[in-house]
Design an enzyme around this catalytic site. Structure first.
Site, PDB file in Angstrom:
ATOM      1  N   TYR A 181       0.833  -1.214   0.000  1.00 10.64           N
ATOM      2  CA  TYR A 181       0.000   0.000   0.000  1.00 10.64           C
ATOM      3  C   TYR A 181       0.865   1.262   0.000  1.00 10.64           C
ATOM      4  CZ  TYR A 181      -4.239  -2.788   0.867  1.00 10.64           C
ATOM      5  OH  TYR A 181      -5.284  -3.675   0.756  1.00 10.64           O
ATOM      6  N   SER A 241     -13.408  -3.099  -0.646  1.00 10.57           N
ATOM      7  CA  SER A 241     -14.230  -2.121  -1.389  1.00 10.57           C
ATOM      8  C   SER A 241     -15.730  -2.389  -1.204  1.00 10.57           C
ATOM      9  CB  SER A 241     -13.852  -2.097  -2.878  1.00 10.57           C
ATOM     10  OG  SER A 241     -12.568  -1.549  -3.042  1.00 10.57           O
ATOM     11  N   PRO A 242     -16.201  -2.428   0.044  1.00  8.67           N
ATOM     12  CA  PRO A 242     -17.624  -2.736   0.286  1.00  8.67           C
ATOM     13  C   PRO A 242     -18.571  -1.672  -0.254  1.00  8.67           C
ATOM     14  CG  PRO A 242     -16.553  -1.993   2.310  1.00  8.67           C
ATOM     15  CD  PRO A 242     -15.461  -2.194   1.293  1.00  8.67           C
ATOM     16  N   LEU A 243     -18.042  -0.452  -0.499  1.00  8.32           N
ATOM     17  CA  LEU A 243     -18.859   0.605  -1.104  1.00  8.32           C
ATOM     18  C   LEU A 243     -18.428   0.807  -2.561  1.00  8.32           C
ATOM     19  CD1 LEU A 243     -18.712   3.147   1.893  1.00  8.32           C
ATOM     20  CD2 LEU A 243     -20.438   1.366   1.462  1.00  8.32           C
ATOM     21  N   ALA A 244     -17.844  -0.249  -3.133  1.00  6.46           N
ATOM     22  CA  ALA A 244     -17.366  -0.221  -4.527  1.00  6.46           C
ATOM     23  C   ALA A 244     -16.353   0.899  -4.737  1.00  6.46           C
ATOM     24  CB  ALA A 244     -18.536  -0.114  -5.502  1.00  6.46           C
ATOM     25  N   GLY A 245     -15.529   1.121  -3.722  1.00  6.91           N
ATOM     26  CA  GLY A 245     -14.483   2.141  -3.829  1.00  6.91           C
ATOM     27  C   GLY A 245     -15.041   3.545  -3.964  1.00  6.91           C
ATOM     28  N   LYS A 294     -17.865   4.182  -5.731  1.00  7.31           N
ATOM     29  CA  LYS A 294     -18.719   4.253  -6.939  1.00  7.31           C
ATOM     30  C   LYS A 294     -20.206   4.233  -6.585  1.00  7.31           C
ATOM     31  CE  LYS A 294     -16.737   0.959  -9.622  1.00  7.31           C
ATOM     32  NZ  LYS A 294     -15.381   0.629  -9.216  1.00  7.31           N
ATOM     33  N   PHE A 338     -21.656   6.074  -4.695  1.00  6.98           N
ATOM     34  CA  PHE A 338     -22.149   7.458  -4.550  1.00  6.98           C
ATOM     35  C   PHE A 338     -22.103   8.212  -5.875  1.00  6.98           C
ATOM     36  CE2 PHE A 338     -20.025   5.862  -0.819  1.00  6.98           C
ATOM     37  CZ  PHE A 338     -21.026   5.950   0.122  1.00  6.98           C
ATOM     38  N   GLU A 347     -22.543   8.270 -10.362  1.00  8.14           N
ATOM     39  CA  GLU A 347     -23.596   8.024 -11.345  1.00  8.14           C
ATOM     40  C   GLU A 347     -23.820   6.515 -11.583  1.00  8.14           C
ATOM     41  OE1 GLU A 347     -25.621  10.229 -12.530  1.00  8.14           O
ATOM     42  OE2 GLU A 347     -26.633   8.694 -13.746  1.00  8.14           O
TER      43      GLU A 347
HETATM   44  N1  LIG Z   1      -7.227  -7.502  -0.931  1.00  9.44           N
HETATM   45  C1  LIG Z   1      -7.301  -6.608  -1.892  1.00  9.44           C
HETATM   46  O1  LIG Z   1      -6.933  -6.878  -3.055  1.00  9.44           O
HETATM   47  C2  LIG Z   1      -7.841  -5.246  -1.592  1.00  9.44           C
HETATM   48  C3  LIG Z   1      -8.123  -4.334  -2.629  1.00  9.44           C
HETATM   49  C4  LIG Z   1      -8.652  -3.080  -2.294  1.00  9.44           C
HETATM   50  C5  LIG Z   1      -8.891  -2.755  -0.965  1.00  9.44           C
HETATM   51  N2  LIG Z   1      -8.577  -3.646   0.044  1.00  9.44           N
HETATM   52  C6  LIG Z   1      -8.858  -3.342   1.450  1.00  9.44           C
HETATM   53  O2  LIG Z   1     -10.202  -2.920   1.561  1.00  9.44           O
HETATM   54  C7  LIG Z   1     -10.256  -1.667   2.232  1.00  9.44           C
HETATM   55  C8  LIG Z   1     -11.483  -0.902   1.788  1.00  9.44           C
HETATM   56  O3  LIG Z   1     -11.429  -0.670   0.378  1.00  9.44           O
HETATM   57  P1  LIG Z   1     -11.945   0.721  -0.200  1.00  9.44           P
HETATM   58  O4  LIG Z   1     -11.174   1.834   0.385  1.00  9.44           O
HETATM   59  O5  LIG Z   1     -11.975   0.600  -1.682  1.00  9.44           O
HETATM   60  O6  LIG Z   1     -13.440   0.727   0.425  1.00  9.44           O
HETATM   61  P2  LIG Z   1     -14.779   1.456   0.000  1.00  9.44           P
HETATM   62  O7  LIG Z   1     -15.474   1.750   1.289  1.00  9.44           O
HETATM   63  O8  LIG Z   1     -15.501   0.669  -1.027  1.00  9.44           O
HETATM   64  O9  LIG Z   1     -14.342   2.817  -0.695  1.00  9.44           O
HETATM   65  C9  LIG Z   1     -13.808   3.864   0.029  1.00  9.44           C
HETATM   66  C10 LIG Z   1     -14.003   5.106  -0.801  1.00  9.44           C
HETATM   67  O10 LIG Z   1     -15.391   5.477  -0.707  1.00  9.44           O
HETATM   68  C11 LIG Z   1     -15.475   6.805  -0.224  1.00  9.44           C
HETATM   69  N3  LIG Z   1     -16.626   6.917   0.677  1.00  9.44           N
HETATM   70  C12 LIG Z   1     -16.845   6.219   1.823  1.00  9.44           C
HETATM   71  N4  LIG Z   1     -17.995   6.620   2.408  1.00  9.44           N
HETATM   72  C13 LIG Z   1     -18.482   7.601   1.633  1.00  9.44           C
HETATM   73  C14 LIG Z   1     -19.637   8.414   1.708  1.00  9.44           C
HETATM   74  N5  LIG Z   1     -20.508   8.286   2.707  1.00  9.44           N
HETATM   75  N6  LIG Z   1     -19.852   9.313   0.723  1.00  9.44           N
HETATM   76  C15 LIG Z   1     -18.990   9.454  -0.302  1.00  9.44           C
HETATM   77  N7  LIG Z   1     -17.853   8.701  -0.431  1.00  9.44           N
HETATM   78  C16 LIG Z   1     -17.613   7.797   0.533  1.00  9.44           C
HETATM   79  C17 LIG Z   1     -14.200   7.044   0.553  1.00  9.44           C
HETATM   80  O11 LIG Z   1     -13.943   8.434   0.600  1.00  9.44           O
HETATM   81  P3  LIG Z   1     -13.222   9.073   1.894  1.00  9.44           P
HETATM   82  O12 LIG Z   1     -11.912   8.374   2.018  1.00  9.44           O
HETATM   83  O13 LIG Z   1     -13.138  10.520   1.507  1.00  9.44           O
HETATM   84  O14 LIG Z   1     -14.117   8.853   3.070  1.00  9.44           O
HETATM   85  C18 LIG Z   1     -13.191   6.270  -0.270  1.00  9.44           C
HETATM   86  O15 LIG Z   1     -12.746   7.048  -1.373  1.00  9.44           O
HETATM   87  C19 LIG Z   1      -8.903  -1.023   1.916  1.00  9.44           C
HETATM   88  O16 LIG Z   1      -8.532  -0.039   2.850  1.00  9.44           O
HETATM   89  C20 LIG Z   1      -7.988  -2.223   2.007  1.00  9.44           C
HETATM   90  O17 LIG Z   1      -7.665  -2.481   3.369  1.00  9.44           O
HETATM   91  C21 LIG Z   1      -8.070  -4.878  -0.266  1.00  9.44           C
END
Ligand SMILES: NC(=O)c1ccc[n+]([C@@H]2O[C@H](COP(=O)([O-])OP(=O)(O)OC[C@H]3O[C@@H](n4cnc5c(N)ncnc54)[C@H](OP(=O)(O)O)[C@@H]3O)[C@@H](O)[C@H]2O)c1
Length: 297
Positions: A53, A210-214, A216, A218, A220
């Protein structure tokens, strides 16, 4: 906070904090320490890292925060991952993007993670992605070595299919305790391709990245799913889209453990609050149908 018992000696908080986006958070070590402590107050004691990371820098950044209060270590379950390499300024010898699942690399990476995180042991080490030419005997030997040395207590995998998981488990002495995979209302593949069925069969609990699809959800392209989540939320008195998406994941019987990606504590709270909301099968499928864009047969 609910906890999920993965082995007699290992449990994860149902909501896990991820550190992939740590660089974006722009926190000082003291601010990061405060953030981890606030998470702990909500019961989030399980933290997800990876060697790669932020250009192989984020573990060290977390380590600097943890060093400010060493007493925190025993309260935390630290997960990290190994095996993905790409050109970066920390490791100038790396010239290309590839996976290294060799015995030497796994041991080197785990020992580097320990040093960067400023810890004596890792609770869990995951193979980040399976190299298509990985030798499972080497992975098994590396796990054995790290386990015997007391450096890593538990092992697992990430982004593995059911077949790859079974194959590796047949070589490894230690139980593979989880598979960290992409699951969200916008990423339905594991519900349909046998990955979650396999984990259910084996009683292995998945972590959802990526439980919130990273984010996406939020945007379109998440509009259709967001609309149905909000409609269902109205009946439950919940307007927060992120809370509803987490609740949808948590309602699945596979005991999915979502990894929160945000560094904003109020967004972490949105995840924790989802533990009080459940979706009926009818509601769950309505979200699934909206996501796939056509009705079920
Ligand atoms: N094993 C693997 O290959 C792999 C790959 C990817 C990720 N991961 C793990 O999974 C974790 C989570 O992944 P992720 O970061 O992609 O998770 P995610 O929760 O799907 O996406 C996070 C993104 O959503 C935004 N977000 C969250 N809440 C929001 C809201 N209420 N309104 C608008 N935007 C919002 C965040 O913005 P803000 O930051 O501004 O809040 C951030 O940019 C990572 O930290 C990592 O530990 C593992």
């Amino acid at each position: 906070m609910q906890h999920v018992q993965l082995t007699p000696t290992l449990r994860f908080s149902r909501i896990i904090q991820g550190f992939w986006r740590l660089k974006n958070w722009q926190k000082t070590p003291q601010e990061l320490l405060t953030f981890v402590k606030q998470g702990l107050e909500y019961g989030i004691d399980t933290l997800d890292h990876a060697a790669c990371y932020d250009g192989f820098k984020s573990e060290a950044e977390f380590g600097r925060a943890l060093a400010l209060d060493k007493s925190l270590r025993e309260q935390l379950t630290l997960i990290t991952k190994c095996g993905i390499l790409y050109p970066n300024s920390e490791l100038p010898d790396i010239q290309s993007h590839y996976y290294d699942n060799s015995y030497q690399h796994i041991i080197w990476s785990a020992e580097r993670s320990l040093q960067k995180l400023q810890c004596e042991y890792l609770d869990v080490l995951l193979i980040h992605r399976l190299s298509p030419c990985a030798d499972p005997e080497q992975i098994a030997l590396a796990f054995e070595h790290l386990h015997q040395a007391g450096k890593v207590r538990h092992f697992g995998v990430s982004n593995y299919t059911a077949a790859k998981f079974s194959m590796l488990q047949s070589y490894v002495n230690q139980p593979l305790i989880t598979n960290q995979i992409e699951i969200s209302p916008l990423h339905l593949t594991p519900f349909d391709n046998g990955t979650l069925d396999f984990l259910l069969e084996k009683r292995i609990k998945p972590m959802a990245w990526s439980p919130l699809a990273g984010g996406k959800l939020f945007a379109e392209n998440g509009h259709r799913v967001a609309e149905i989540l909000r409609k269902i939320g109205e009946k439950k008195g919940e307007t927060r889209l992120d809370t509803l998406a987490y609740a949808w994941l948590l309602s699945h019987p596979a005991k999915i453990m979502p990894i929160v990606g945000s560094g904003q504590i109020e967004r972490v709270k949105s995840a924790v609050d989802a533990l009080t909301i459940s979706f009926s099968e009818e509601e769950w499928i309505a979200v699934y149908v909206a996501s796939q864009g056509h009705d079920i047969p």
